[in-house]
Design an enzyme around this catalytic site. Structure first.
Site, PDB file in Angstrom:
ATOM      1  N   ASP A   9       4.936   6.470  -0.711  1.00  0.00           N
ATOM      2  CA  ASP A   9       5.259   5.053  -0.760  1.00  0.00           C
ATOM      3  C   ASP A   9       4.013   4.298  -1.246  1.00  0.00           C
ATOM      4  O   ASP A   9       2.896   4.815  -1.168  1.00  0.00           O
ATOM      5  CB  ASP A   9       5.668   4.628   0.651  1.00  0.00           C
ATOM      6  CG  ASP A   9       5.769   3.135   0.800  1.00  0.00           C
ATOM      7  OD1 ASP A   9       6.437   2.510  -0.031  1.00  0.00           O
ATOM      8  OD2 ASP A   9       5.159   2.601   1.752  1.00  0.00           O
ATOM      9  N   ASP A  11       3.249   0.340  -0.872  1.00  0.00           N
ATOM     10  CA  ASP A  11       2.729  -0.743  -0.021  1.00  0.00           C
ATOM     11  C   ASP A  11       2.720  -0.312   1.450  1.00  0.00           C
ATOM     12  O   ASP A  11       3.747   0.079   1.999  1.00  0.00           O
ATOM     13  CB  ASP A  11       3.571  -2.001  -0.216  1.00  0.00           C
ATOM     14  CG  ASP A  11       3.613  -2.436  -1.684  1.00  0.00           C
ATOM     15  OD1 ASP A  11       2.622  -2.210  -2.402  1.00  0.00           O
ATOM     16  OD2 ASP A  11       4.645  -2.984  -2.108  1.00  0.00           O
TER      17      ASP A  11
HETATM   18 MG   LIG Z   1       5.648   0.703   2.659  1.00  0.00          MG
END
Ligand SMILES: [Mg+2]
Ligand SMILES: [Zn+2]
Length: 188
Positions: A9, A11
């Protein structure tokens, strides 16, 4: 032979959670980001970013900025001897406002569409791969694609960990991406 991969992922995992990241100044690496990616590179994993960017469908950022942010991340990593093999993002959101991004899709996590696209593009072995992220939808996407999964406590992960959805369990919970990388190396 197909490669194994670590899907990351973006962020809250690779860089700090910034709400909707809309300016490069708000793109902040964790102190361990470069080291964690380099460790995974050296272990032979393809390292692939898988990110929901609904800000595009919401009119907060343009796709060009998403690309610019990813080039910026790549340059900083390369300066430290680390590399992301590919970035995949979902710009869609069914309640968005900007056509043509307003739609249900199969690539917004927890759907597995982006992982499957990466699998086909890069010839990856999903059963020997891992998905790492700070939200349950990261764990869900990894499970749907048949990877092992690590939930992180960075980003919004502590809040997520406190509210596990029924029927979804990660293979491991780690404080940060560097801890997840260590766990993955032990369990690959
Ligand atoms: Mg995230
Ligand atoms: Zn999508």
């Amino acid at each position: 032979m197909s490669r194994h991969a670590v899907f990351l992922d973006r962020d809250g995992t690779l860089v700090e959670e910034a709400g909707y990241l809309d300016r490069l100044e708000r793109l902040v690496f964790f102190p361990y980001t470069v080291d964690a990616v380099r460790v995974l590179n050296h272990a032979g994993f393809a390292v692939v970013v898988i990110t929901n960017q609904a800000g595009v469908a919401r009119g907060i950022v343009e796709e060009a900025f998403v690309g610019e942010a990813h080039r910026h991340i790549s340059e900083r990593l390369e300066a430290g001897g680390a590399r992301i093999d590919a970035f995949y993002y979902c710009p869609h959101y069914k309640s968005g406002t900007v056509e043509p991004y307003v739609r249900d899709c199969d690539c917004r996590k927890p759907e597995a569409g982006l992982l499957r696209r990466a699998q086909a593009d890069l010839d990856l072995d999903l059963a020997r791969s891992f998905m790492v992220g700070d939200r349950w939808h990261d764990v869900g996407a990894g499970c749907a694609a048949g990877t092992r999964t690590v939930l992180l406590r960075s980003g919004v992960g502590r809040r997520e960990e406190a509210a596990p959805p029924p029927g979804l369990a990660p293979d491991a919970v780690a404080d940060t991406l560097i801890d997840a990388a260590a766990w993955i190396l032990q369990h690959a």
